[in-house]
Design a protein around this motif. Structure first.
Motif, mmCIF file in Angstrom:
data_model
loop_
_atom_site.group_PDB
_atom_site.id
_atom_site.type_symbol
_atom_site.label_atom_id
_atom_site.label_comp_id
_atom_site.label_asym_id
_atom_site.label_seq_id
_atom_site.Cartn_x
_atom_site.Cartn_y
_atom_site.Cartn_z
ATOM 1 N N TYR A 378 0.819 -1.218 0.000
ATOM 2 C CA TYR A 378 0.000 0.000 0.000
ATOM 3 C C TYR A 378 0.858 1.276 0.000
ATOM 4 O O TYR A 378 0.384 2.341 0.387
ATOM 5 C CB TYR A 378 -0.949 -0.017 1.203
ATOM 6 N N GLY A 379 2.113 1.130 -0.434
ATOM 7 C CA GLY A 379 2.950 2.309 -0.624
ATOM 8 C C GLY A 379 3.623 2.843 0.626
ATOM 9 O O GLY A 379 4.041 3.998 0.663
ATOM 10 N N ARG A 380 3.728 1.990 1.665
ATOM 11 C CA ARG A 380 4.409 2.407 2.897
ATOM 12 C C ARG A 380 5.621 1.527 3.138
ATOM 13 O O ARG A 380 5.657 0.380 2.699
ATOM 14 C CB ARG A 380 3.462 2.264 4.101
ATOM 15 N N TRP A 381 6.621 2.065 3.862
ATOM 16 C CA TRP A 381 7.705 1.168 4.284
ATOM 17 C C TRP A 381 7.242 0.349 5.480
ATOM 18 O O TRP A 381 6.384 0.780 6.247
ATOM 19 C CB TRP A 381 9.005 1.910 4.560
ATOM 20 N N SER A 382 7.809 -0.841 5.604
ATOM 21 C CA SER A 382 7.375 -1.774 6.651
ATOM 22 C C SER A 382 7.639 -1.210 8.038
ATOM 23 O O SER A 382 8.769 -0.822 8.353
ATOM 24 C CB SER A 382 8.109 -3.106 6.507
ATOM 25 N N GLN A 383 6.615 -1.214 8.865
ATOM 26 C CA GLN A 383 6.790 -0.793 10.257
ATOM 27 C C GLN A 383 7.609 -1.821 11.038
ATOM 28 O O GLN A 383 8.327 -1.472 11.974
ATOM 29 C CB GLN A 383 5.423 -0.602 10.918
ATOM 30 N N ASN A 384 7.497 -3.074 10.643
ATOM 31 C CA ASN A 384 8.297 -4.145 11.250
ATOM 32 C C ASN A 384 9.012 -4.897 10.124
ATOM 33 O O ASN A 384 8.590 -5.978 9.717
ATOM 34 C CB ASN A 384 7.416 -5.091 12.067
ATOM 35 N N TYR A 416 9.840 1.555 -3.939
ATOM 36 C CA TYR A 416 10.464 2.686 -4.636
ATOM 37 C C TYR A 416 9.600 3.940 -4.503
ATOM 38 O O TYR A 416 10.084 5.014 -4.166
ATOM 39 C CB TYR A 416 10.649 2.312 -6.111
ATOM 40 N N HIS A 417 8.306 3.776 -4.775
ATOM 41 C CA HIS A 417 7.374 4.911 -4.689
ATOM 42 C C HIS A 417 6.634 4.858 -3.351
ATOM 43 O O HIS A 417 5.916 3.895 -3.072
ATOM 44 C CB HIS A 417 6.357 4.875 -5.836
ATOM 45 N N LEU A 418 6.807 5.889 -2.539
ATOM 46 C CA LEU A 418 6.102 5.976 -1.260
ATOM 47 C C LEU A 418 4.854 6.836 -1.423
ATOM 48 O O LEU A 418 4.877 7.857 -2.117
ATOM 49 C CB LEU A 418 7.012 6.593 -0.195
ATOM 50 N N LYS A 419 3.775 6.423 -0.783
ATOM 51 C CA LYS A 419 2.520 7.155 -0.902
ATOM 52 C C LYS A 419 2.559 8.412 -0.032
ATOM 53 O O LYS A 419 2.747 8.338 1.187
ATOM 54 C CB LYS A 419 1.371 6.243 -0.459
#
Length: 529
Positions: A378-384, A416-419
């Motif tokens: 969903y365009g986010r970096w992993s929280q964990n 690569y692409h962050l929301k």
């Protein structure tokens, strides 16, 4: 102009391009390698990022480099030396237990039995299954893939492959098909019951892939990690003394010994073509070099869509190139430490222990990987995020000042692409989160950090010229492999332009520090002489 005329020009001094150059030069070709950076190696490099710290900035362990290349080019004469890792992996868990694995079969059996006696007994059988499949598939790494739509010669090659497949027998052949096409998770779930073992193995199924272990194609990525060898021992990964750049530098030294010329700070701006035939290249500064053969170590997007005029390529070929998937979800974090991580699960009080020799995984179970991927989806970096850490200084004291260490962190998932934001704004936050997680498992880690560099996918693209930050130069799924890499009808390292070849990971057999792409391309170029 005479000095600017060569038999062959190689675009890019990545390890594959250097392999091609060396093999061509060895046969008497006048070869020129043009590398845009100040050092050769592409993603296989060692750089002194901080005084006294020699860092393998991108690629960080080796197993896949083809033994025939090491032998043919006499790389050991030029400094190439492998340092096998034993144990090869260490996975600490939140409950204070740990799993250590490696080439020592008795130790591995004992370690797995801590979690499941059944799994400990099954693991050698699982390895035997992979070996049987590898014996069939590994020879293909150094073969030119046949064109399924080609002439009699291609059909004959396909027939030979079919006969080899039949000789595997029904059981092994079925396993081979699943490994080539399937997902890692169902295979691991079928073989094992211990989530700790499955999670440790599953990390190899997703490294460099934009997919969790439940996705089709990850079984091949997993398999990719057991095909290599270290000093003749199959499936063992090692460090290279002096860092990964020693591989590239030793190949470059071999190439130069055969007469190849290597120019750095020489960025190619255009591939010159006339009436469908390659003429040479022009640098960004306008300098032209002429050759009847040009091999590009750059990926297909860069080679065909950035360095060429669209009118020089058939529209249907360009359309295939535009479909190549360069999705990436990996961040590389290089860290200088004043002491090794002191794992809660196996404390070492500032000393190097066996737990530091191999890959140190932060990945408690397969669901952890799946949830990490959900963020990226969903365009986010992993929280964990899943952390894969290596500390080559555990075995190679030449890389850092005495008592100091380098930790290489390969982290997923990070699209690569962050929301709604950018990596410039997020990369330090992401690194801080990774460090917080490591601190939970190894208290005192954060206070041991002297320096760090955080390299998300856009920075990988900028630094190393790899589209999308994809370290494999394109997805390693079945639809993009073998006879379909980089595009159907062009898997033989040739391109629609006469005299223009691909010699990097964009071609078969794809990514990894193998050198096979460069070796295979050189062989085909020599056939065309």
């Amino acid at each position: 102009m005479a000095n600017n005329t060569h038999d062959a020009i190689i675009i890019g001094g990545g390890h594959n391009g250097l392999v091609t150059a060396a093999y061509l030069a060895k046969t008497g070709y006048k070869v020129l390698v043009l590398e845009r950076r100040e050092i050769v190696g592409g993603c296989c490099i060692t750089e002194e990022l901080w005084p006294g710290f020699k860092v393998s900035t991108a690629a960080y362990v080796n197993s896949l480099l083809r033994p025939e290349i090491i032998k043919d080019l006499e790389l050991k004469k030029y400094g190439f030396e492998m340092l096998p890792r034993s144990p090869s992996s260490f996975t600490p868990f939140p409950d204070g237990r740990y799993l250590m694995m490696g080439p020592d079969k008795e130790m591995t059996h004992r370690e797995i039995a801590k979690f499941s006696k059944r799994d400990a007994d099954a693991y050698p059988k699982y390895e035997d299954m992979l070996t049987r499949v590898a014996d069939f598939l590994e020879p293909m790494l150094t073969q030119t893939p046949p064109d399924p739509f080609g002439g009699v010669g291609s059909l004959w090659k396909l027939g030979q492959l079919g006969m080899g497949f039949r000789r595997l027998g029904r059981t092994t052949a079925t396993e081979a098909v699943e490994i080539l096409t399937g997902a890692a998770r169902p295979i691991l779930d079928r073989w094992f019951e211990s989530e700790e073992l499955k999670a440790t193995i599953a990390t190899d199924a997703v490294i460099g892939a934009y997919a969790p272990p439940s996705h089709p194609g990850t079984a091949y990525v997993l398999f990719h990690h057991v095909m290599g060898e270290c000093n003749g021992v199959r499936g063992v990964w090692g460090y290279v003394r002096g860092g990964m750049g020693t591989i590239s530098n030793s190949i470059a030294s071999a190439a130069k010994s055969y007469g190849a010329e290597i120019r750095t700070n020489a960025e190619v701006g255009k591939i010159l073509v006339n009436n469908g035939v390659v003429q040479g290249v022009a640098l960004k500064d306008g300098t032209e070099f002429r050759a009847r053969r040009v091999a590009s170590c750059a990926d297909a997007n860069v080679t065909f869509l950035k360095l060429m005029d669209p009118k020089d390529l058939p529209a249907e070929f360009t359309a295939q190139v535009k479909k190549i998937d360069y999705s990436s979800a990996t961040v590389k974090i290089n860290v200088a430490l004043d002491r090794p991580p002191n794992w809660k699960a196996l404390p070492s009080d500032g000393k190097v222990g066996p737990q530091h020799h191999g890959t140190m995984h932060i990945c408690p179970d397969q669901d952890y990987i799946e949830r990490a991927f959900d963020d990226a989806k969903y365009g986010r970096w992993s929280q964990n995020p899943m952390l894969e850490c290596t500390m080559a200084t555990a075995l190679d004291s030449t890389l850092a000042p005495e008592g100091k260490h380098i930790l290489s962190m390969f982290v997923q998932y990070a699209p690569y692409h962050l929301k709604g934001t950018t990596w410039d704004a997020e990369k330090d936050k992401f690194a801080d989160r990774c460090f917080d997680i490591l601190e939970e498992y190894a208290p005192g880690f954060k206070s041991s950090v002297l320096h760090r560099i955080v390299i998300p996918p856009p920075d990988m693209e900028r630094m190393w010229g790899i589209t999308g930050g994809n370290i494999m130069q394109g997805a390693m799924s079945l639809s993009s492999m073998f006879s379909f890499r980089p595009a159907a009808g062009y898997a033989n390292y040739r391109t629609p332009v006469k005299g223009l070849y691909l010699c990097g990971a964009a071609a078969h057999p794809g990514g990894g520090v193998m050198g096979a792409c460069g070796l295979n391309a050189a062989r085909e170029m020599l056939k065309d002489r």
